[in-house]
Write an enzyme that holds these catalytic residues in place. Structure first.
Site, PDB file in Angstrom:
ATOM      1  N   LYS A   1      44.787  -2.058  73.513  1.00 43.20           N
ATOM      2  CA  LYS A   1      45.239  -1.849  74.891  1.00 43.20           C
ATOM      3  C   LYS A   1      44.756  -0.508  75.450  1.00 43.20           C
ATOM      4  O   LYS A   1      44.234  -0.429  76.568  1.00 43.20           O
ATOM      5  CB  LYS A   1      46.772  -1.958  74.945  1.00 43.20           C
ATOM      6  CG  LYS A   1      47.341  -1.955  76.344  1.00 43.20           C
ATOM      7  CD  LYS A   1      47.663  -0.562  76.788  1.00 43.20           C
ATOM      8  CE  LYS A   1      48.085  -0.554  78.230  1.00 43.20           C
ATOM      9  NZ  LYS A   1      48.406   0.819  78.657  1.00 43.20           N
TER      10      LYS A   1
ATOM     11  N   ASP B   1      49.290  -5.227  78.370  1.00 41.15           N
ATOM     12  CA  ASP B   1      50.473  -4.515  77.909  1.00 41.15           C
ATOM     13  C   ASP B   1      51.684  -5.427  78.061  1.00 41.15           C
ATOM     14  O   ASP B   1      51.542  -6.616  78.339  1.00 41.15           O
ATOM     15  CB  ASP B   1      50.670  -3.248  78.734  1.00 41.15           C
ATOM     16  CG  ASP B   1      50.643  -3.574  80.215  1.00 41.15           C
ATOM     17  OD1 ASP B   1      51.276  -4.558  80.613  1.00 41.15           O
ATOM     18  OD2 ASP B   1      49.969  -2.868  80.970  1.00 41.15           O
TER      19      ASP B   1
ATOM     20  N   PHE C   1      49.751  -5.927  87.938  1.00 42.55           N
ATOM     21  CA  PHE C   1      50.531  -4.978  87.138  1.00 42.55           C
ATOM     22  C   PHE C   1      51.416  -4.131  88.035  1.00 42.55           C
ATOM     23  O   PHE C   1      52.610  -3.974  87.793  1.00 42.55           O
ATOM     24  CB  PHE C   1      49.587  -4.083  86.328  1.00 42.55           C
ATOM     25  CG  PHE C   1      50.269  -2.897  85.714  1.00 42.55           C
ATOM     26  CD1 PHE C   1      50.968  -3.021  84.530  1.00 42.55           C
ATOM     27  CD2 PHE C   1      50.231  -1.657  86.342  1.00 42.55           C
ATOM     28  CE1 PHE C   1      51.613  -1.925  83.963  1.00 42.55           C
ATOM     29  CE2 PHE C   1      50.872  -0.570  85.785  1.00 42.55           C
ATOM     30  CZ  PHE C   1      51.563  -0.708  84.601  1.00 42.55           C
TER      31      PHE C   1
END
Length: 489
Positions: A305, A324, A374
DNA sequence: ACGGGACCTGACAA
DNA sequence: ATTGTCAGGTCCC
């Protein structure tokens, strides 16, 4: 403007719409952890300069503040080995006080500023930093056309770009990010600058330091010091990675991992600042996203990540999709991941599958689209989501009213209806909509008229569910119906 | 190769 | 008030 040389440029502006770039979102959504907002202006040290930004609907306003010894600062990455644990601001420096409360570190040697007027350099730098050569609205359209979920979520979050940041800074910042929250990550990155980075200047009483280079963080006492500063287990990762990059990798190693299609950050000083001393090491492996990703994972504290974050935001690999907890949630909720028997838990295989899926539907800049969703999923931005949706909802109500009023207007004017809508926010998730209707009826002889007043209050509760506003309740209650009033002319 | 814990810290909700 | 959970994961077994 005679005697004292100023290192503060005038404000300049760049024509730019909010759909192409929204700094209030882009600088706060967890890409850079270093920008500080003071009174409607954003400030950050980049390449030894304090860059200040503010934005209106049509322009990005910017200015640069730099110390006269900037050339030296940007070249001197090495000599910052803290011997004292409490080392912070190097004190023995001359400071020049500016009119507007701006102080700039200044080496007494050269009271000579090279390029005060060179604001083209700053503009070029900003175009590079914000990657403005890509049309963001065009990309949004493309992502929306190929993905209904993106089309649904993105309208409330326009202007989110991927920053073209310094690779080393991005690497260290995202090592800090592991199992951590944005607030604390920002604090930690700030501490790194404060204790290990060179002092650049002061704006509105706040000091600004640049980000320290690998050599500055490679000392033997760094780990213990960072632990004292509250870095937890990440202290070791940072010290280790700094040591590896500083001593076990060739000079310019990180730069060679860049996407060739996305040129490195332009030098702020208008060229000549960057030392062109590397590049001679023959790197036989052709640079690719995959190879870069693997090379970064070799470092300490860098998993898949963090590696993707550096690829995307620090090295220009737009197809890198950092997966994530948030993105995993999104993948499960909106893209049917984790439903099949296979990838119920999150494994490396799952990680790759999620990234591959998003690359498939979003294309070569999948990481950019990921950043939009996100951000839309971040708690700190959920109010923006509900607020925007509440606005949409209330707008829809007003449209309904308008239609009604129009219908009435077509009839012979037996009565006149006046409506007013009051929207009050109860909480970030619930909005109360009050609709007040006044109906005036004209009956009987011209001289006399009957006035009927009716007040209707409609309460509409908007509930936040899966980050999606739904009208949970639309109750209309008649609070008060006034009696008929007879009036005479 | 895969699954499960440990890991520093601080903010924030029950 | 204490406790528990969560936060842009990685490492180690």
């Amino acid at each position: 403007m005679g005697g004292v040389q100023r290192a503060v440029s005038e404000w300049q502006k760049l024509p730019l719409s909010l759909t192409e770039l929204c700094i209030d979102t882009t600088l706060r959504c967890g890409q850079s952890f270093r920008w500080r907002k003071i009174d409607d202006e954003w400030h950050c040290v980049l390449q030894g300069c304090i860059i200040s930004l503010k934005q209106d609907a049509a322009h990005l306003h910017y200015r640069a503040i730099w110390p006269s010894h900037k050339q030296k600062l940007s070249a001197a990455v090495a000599p910052r080995t803290p011997l004292s644990l409490t080392y912070s601001c190097p004190s023995p420096r001359v400071k020049e006080e500016q009119d507007d409360g701006v102080q700039v570190a200044s080496a007494s040697v050269s009271a000579h500023d090279s390029d005060v007027d060179d604001d083209d350099g700053t503009a070029r730098f900003l175009r590079s930093y914000f990657a403005l050569s890509h049309s963001l609205s065009a990309m949004y359209e493309q992502w929306a056309s190929s993905d209904a979920n993106f089309a649904r979520r993105a309208p409330a979050f326009t202007g989110i770009r991927i920053l073209n940041q310094d690779a080393w800074e991005t690497l260290v910042a995202f090592i800090c990010s592991s199992n951590n929250n944005i607030s604390r990550i920002s604090q930690m990155v700030h501490k790194l600058c404060l204790h290990y980075g060179p002092y650049i200047g002061t704006v509105a009483g706040e000091t600004f330091h640049d980000f320290p280079g690998p050599e500055a963080l490679a000392g033997t006492r760094v780990e213990a010091h960072l632990r004292e500063l509250g870095f937890g287990y990440r202290a070791k990762y940072i010290a280790e990675t700094a040591r590896i990059v500083a001593t076990e990798r060739p000079a310019g190693w990180l730069r060679q991992l860049r996407n060739p299609e996305c040129p490195a950050l332009d030098a702020l000083g208008g060229g000549g600042v960057g030392d062109a001393k590397e590049e001679k090491n023959a790197e036989p492996t052709a640079p690719s996203y995959r190879a870069t990703h693997e090379a970064l994972v070799e470092l300490s504290g860098v998993g898949p990540k963090v590696s993707d974050c550096v690829c995307l935001m620090g090295l220009g690999w737009g197809e890198a999709v950092p997966v994530d907890t948030h993105v995993w949630q999104i993948a499960q909720r909106d893209y049917a991941f984790g439903k099949g028997g296979k990838s119920k838990t999150f494994s490396k295989a799952t990680y790759d599958a999620v990234g591959d899926h998003f690359r498939k539907i979003w294309g070569p800049h999948a990481g950019w689209a990921q950043s939009v969703l996100f951000t839309a999923n971040l708690k700190s931005f959920s109010q923006q989501a509900s607020g925007a949706k509440a606005e949409v909802s209330s707008a829809a109500i007003k449209v309904e009213e308008a239609k009604e009023t129009t219908a009435l207007a077509g009839k012979p004017a037996a009565r006149v209806t006046k409506r007013k809508t009051v929207v009050t926010e109860v909480s970030s998730a619930v909005v109360k909509v009050e609709e007040i209707t006044e109906t005036t009826a004209l009956v009987g002889k011209p001289a006399a008229r009957v006035k009927k007043r009716k007040t209707v209050v409609a309460k509409v509760a908007l509930k936040l569910e899966d980050d999606d506003i739904q009208v949970a309740e639309a109750k209309i209650s008649t609070l008060r119906t006034s009696k008929r009033l007879r009036t005479r002319a």
